[in-house]
Enzyme design. Structure first.
Site, PDB file in Angstrom:
ATOM      1  N   GLN A  50      -9.316   0.222 -11.058  1.00 49.06           N
ATOM      2  CA  GLN A  50      -8.003   0.574 -10.498  1.00 49.06           C
ATOM      3  C   GLN A  50      -6.898   0.570 -11.555  1.00 49.06           C
ATOM      4  O   GLN A  50      -5.782   1.010 -11.281  1.00 49.06           O
ATOM      5  CB  GLN A  50      -7.631  -0.382  -9.364  1.00 49.06           C
ATOM      6  CG  GLN A  50      -8.556  -0.267  -8.157  1.00 49.06           C
ATOM      7  CD  GLN A  50      -8.121  -1.201  -7.049  1.00 49.06           C
ATOM      8  OE1 GLN A  50      -8.482  -2.374  -7.043  1.00 49.06           O
ATOM      9  NE2 GLN A  50      -7.306  -0.699  -6.134  1.00 49.06           N
ATOM     10  N   CYS A  98      -5.742  -0.501   0.479  1.00 44.46           N
ATOM     11  CA  CYS A  98      -6.140  -0.529  -0.925  1.00 44.46           C
ATOM     12  C   CYS A  98      -4.979   0.006  -1.759  1.00 44.46           C
ATOM     13  O   CYS A  98      -4.361   1.004  -1.388  1.00 44.46           O
ATOM     14  CB  CYS A  98      -7.378   0.352  -1.121  1.00 44.46           C
ATOM     15  SG  CYS A  98      -7.958   0.433  -2.812  1.00 44.46           S
ATOM     16  N   LEU A  99      -4.706  -0.643  -2.883  1.00 48.57           N
ATOM     17  CA  LEU A  99      -3.591  -0.204  -3.731  1.00 48.57           C
ATOM     18  C   LEU A  99      -3.827   1.197  -4.291  1.00 48.57           C
ATOM     19  O   LEU A  99      -2.875   1.884  -4.646  1.00 48.57           O
ATOM     20  CB  LEU A  99      -3.369  -1.204  -4.875  1.00 48.57           C
ATOM     21  CG  LEU A  99      -2.913  -2.609  -4.441  1.00 48.57           C
ATOM     22  CD1 LEU A  99      -2.850  -3.541  -5.643  1.00 48.57           C
ATOM     23  CD2 LEU A  99      -1.578  -2.574  -3.715  1.00 48.57           C
ATOM     24  N   HIS A 140     -14.781  -5.680  -0.674  1.00 47.34           N
ATOM     25  CA  HIS A 140     -13.888  -4.542  -0.931  1.00 47.34           C
ATOM     26  C   HIS A 140     -13.726  -4.343  -2.441  1.00 47.34           C
ATOM     27  O   HIS A 140     -13.865  -3.220  -2.946  1.00 47.34           O
ATOM     28  CB  HIS A 140     -12.528  -4.795  -0.260  1.00 47.34           C
ATOM     29  CG  HIS A 140     -11.496  -3.748  -0.548  1.00 47.34           C
ATOM     30  ND1 HIS A 140     -10.944  -2.957   0.424  1.00 47.34           N
ATOM     31  CD2 HIS A 140     -10.928  -3.361  -1.720  1.00 47.34           C
ATOM     32  CE1 HIS A 140     -10.076  -2.112  -0.140  1.00 47.34           C
ATOM     33  NE2 HIS A 140     -10.043  -2.344  -1.442  1.00 47.34           N
ATOM     34  N   GLU A 141     -13.435  -5.436  -3.162  1.00 49.94           N
ATOM     35  CA  GLU A 141     -13.185  -5.318  -4.607  1.00 49.94           C
ATOM     36  C   GLU A 141     -14.447  -4.957  -5.375  1.00 49.94           C
ATOM     37  O   GLU A 141     -14.409  -4.127  -6.285  1.00 49.94           O
ATOM     38  CB  GLU A 141     -12.588  -6.622  -5.160  1.00 49.94           C
ATOM     39  CG  GLU A 141     -11.229  -6.992  -4.590  1.00 49.94           C
ATOM     40  CD  GLU A 141     -10.223  -5.864  -4.626  1.00 49.94           C
ATOM     41  OE1 GLU A 141     -10.252  -5.037  -5.554  1.00 49.94           O
ATOM     42  OE2 GLU A 141      -9.400  -5.771  -3.694  1.00 49.94           O
ATOM     43  N   HIS A 144     -15.414  -1.396  -5.504  1.00 50.41           N
ATOM     44  CA  HIS A 144     -14.748  -0.587  -6.534  1.00 50.41           C
ATOM     45  C   HIS A 144     -15.609  -0.490  -7.791  1.00 50.41           C
ATOM     46  O   HIS A 144     -15.569   0.511  -8.499  1.00 50.41           O
ATOM     47  CB  HIS A 144     -13.393  -1.192  -6.913  1.00 50.41           C
ATOM     48  CG  HIS A 144     -12.285  -0.873  -5.956  1.00 50.41           C
ATOM     49  ND1 HIS A 144     -11.861   0.411  -5.705  1.00 50.41           N
ATOM     50  CD2 HIS A 144     -11.493  -1.670  -5.187  1.00 50.41           C
ATOM     51  CE1 HIS A 144     -10.858   0.384  -4.827  1.00 50.41           C
ATOM     52  NE2 HIS A 144     -10.613  -0.872  -4.490  1.00 50.41           N
TER      53      HIS A 144
HETATM   54 NI    NI Z   1      -9.118  -1.456  -3.119  1.00 52.04          NI
END
Ligand code: NI
Length: 184
Positions: A50, A98-99, A140-141, A144
């Protein structure tokens, strides 16, 4: 230093991230920058892809939730080379955001319990079984790091409903209060 957050459409978000060596250059600085970036954007987790890096590094800060979840008071951790070995427990539906997907919130079903291995900030190998909200955030992380995003878990119908927002992001439109990097 605050880093720009990569938005949906950026190819790095779809790559499988690589494990790093313990002597990865400036790792402590990267982790500090990731914490600062996440806090500024008011996120509870941030994965290295990210911020544009296809490596297996994640930061999580659950202290912000400690009013509701006193067990997370002071919880602020970095995860290096994390891998989920098993997901188990009851499957629970919960809304996620999510960012890298500003303005999108969707319900995602995930198991309540995970078995994970990783290295902590001191490069000490860890092997843990984690439950509850932390297990959700970790899934979730760590997704990624596999090139996955939470929208991959929603139904085709729901995906259709958010298509307009996703297409706007692909055109470089992302309305957020934090610094971002879109593909256009
Ligand atoms: Ni996220």
């Amino acid at each position: 230093m605050i880093l720009p957050i990569y938005i949906y459409g950026q190819p790095v978000l779809r790559k499988v991230a690589e494990d790093i060596e313990p002597d990865y250059p400036e790792l402590k600085t990267l982790i500090a920058n990731m914490f600062e970036t996440m806090d500024k954007a008011e996120g509870v987790g941030l994965a290295a892809p990210q911020v544009g890096l296809p490596i297996r590094v994640v930061v999580i800060n659950l202290d912000v939730l400690s009013d509701e979840h006193p067990e997370y008071k002071g919880f602020c951790k970095a995860y290096i080379n994390p891998h989920i070995l098993e997901v188990s427990g009851e499957e629970i539906n919960m809304e996620e955001g999510c960012l890298s997907l500003p303005g999108i919130h969707e319900t995602v079903k995930r198991g309540n319990k995970i078995h994970v291995t990783y290295m902590d900030e001191e490069m000490k190998p860890r092997d843990e079984v984690v439950e509850g909200y932390l297990a959700r955030v970790m899934q979730h992380e760590f997704d990624h790091l596999e090139g996955k995003m939470f929208i991959d878990h929603i139904s085709p119908l729901r995906k259709q409903m958010i298509k307009g927002k996703l297409n706007a992001m692909l055109k470089g439109k992302a309305h957020c209060t934090y610094k971002v990097k879109t593909i256009k």
